[in-house]
Scaffold this active site. Structure first.
Site, PDB file in Angstrom:
ATOM      1  NE  ARG A  39      -4.073  -2.023   0.450  1.00  8.24           N
ATOM      2  CZ  ARG A  39      -5.028  -2.161   1.372  1.00  8.24           C
ATOM      3  NH1 ARG A  39      -5.156  -1.267   2.338  1.00  8.24           N
ATOM      4  NH2 ARG A  39      -5.858  -3.184   1.321  1.00  8.24           N
ATOM      5  CG  ASP A 145     -13.349   8.125   7.742  1.00 15.70           C
ATOM      6  OD1 ASP A 145     -14.041   7.093   7.772  1.00 15.70           O
ATOM      7  OD2 ASP A 145     -12.114   8.112   7.580  1.00 15.70           O
TER       8      ASP A 145
END
Length: 275
Positions: A39, A145
């Site tokens: 990632r 978030d």
């Protein structure tokens, strides 16, 4: 022979673990090492850097702005509307009818989607609120978030139509506008849903700028990334925010068992505050 594009030493991984835990409370174990490499390598390439050590220095220098990219890279934001639908059925059939009696004086309902990702969850909550709450009630959703990019996606309210898999045609027709031309294959959420959701960025590890009472908290597929100590602190803070008998809904692979004694399990990862 090391065939990886970038060197990724044990010390690099230890630094990533430490940074991620310190900033977001996320606990990475050894099994995540390859995932972290894959990632973050994309991010390193994007920034045109040459090594993990160079990237880690950059993260420390940039602070929160790059931390958010790092966290988002190693956590997943894939979701869809009415995911784990039993939660929304319970909200419509049990929680909201109870709140309509309990909050009769204020005629207010507040639901927090903590870890709202790209917005499918808070919009699903908003649909249930609109369908199950009288029009003269002040019913709203707080959607937060850590990652400002996914919060922006939620605010925009535009999605690929496959995110609506399993949603009835009647609901799709009532609450979404289908795109045409260059927007073919996309839907946009109707403004009346957007109007009852307040999107914002919150790091759950920091202070929360929440000033009013919250009736229900959705925190699904968030604490799977946290160790038990961090989970215990978070659930304790949720309990402090909720009224007596308030509800907390977590993801299907998450549990409060042996983490906190302030909630009782009602079934299907639906919890109710008891103290």
């Amino acid at each position: 022979m090391n065939d990886k594009e970038f060197d990724f030493t044990d010390d690099d991984f230890a630094q990533v673990k430490s940074l991620v835990y310190g900033f977001a409370g996320i606990d990475l174990n050894e099994s995540k090492k390859n995932l972290v490499y894959n990632r973050l390598a994309k991010r390193i390439r994007f920034l045109e850097m040459n090594s993990f050590s160079e990237y880690l220095k950059y993260v420390k220098a940039q602070g929160e702005s790059e931390f958010v990219h790092l966290i988002n890279a190693i956590t997943t934001n894939l979701t869809f509307f009415f995911r784990e639908n039993h939660h929304f059925e319970y909200l419509a059939n049990t929680i909201i009818p109870s709140l309509l009696q309990k909050n009769q004086a204020s005629k207010k309902i507040r639901i927090w989607s903590a870890g709202c990702s790209t917005g499918e969850e808070p919009y699903s909550i908003a649909i249930v609120l609109k369908e199950a709450t009288p029009s003269d009630w002040d019913a709203r959703v707080l959607a937060t978030d850590l990652d400002t990019n996914v919060v922006q996606t939620g605010q925009d309210g535009v999605y690929k139509i496959d995110r609506l898999k399993g949603v009835s045609e009647a609901r799709v027709k009532r609450w979404f506008m289908k795109g045409s031309g260059s927007r073919e294959g996309f839907v946009k959420v109707k403004p009346e849903l957007q109007q009852i959701i307040d999107f914002g960025q919150i790091n759950l590890m920091n202070e929360w700028p929440i000033k009013e009472a919250i009736d229900v908290i959705f925190c699904r597929n968030v604490v799977i990334y946290f160790d038990k100590t961090t989970q215990a602190k978070l659930f304790d803070r949720y309990a402090n925010l909720l009224p007596d008998d308030g509800h907390l809904l977590v993801g299907h692979s998450e549990s409060l068992y042996k983490v906190t004694d302030r909630f009782k399990l009602l079934g299907q990862t639906i919890y109710q505050k008891i103290k």
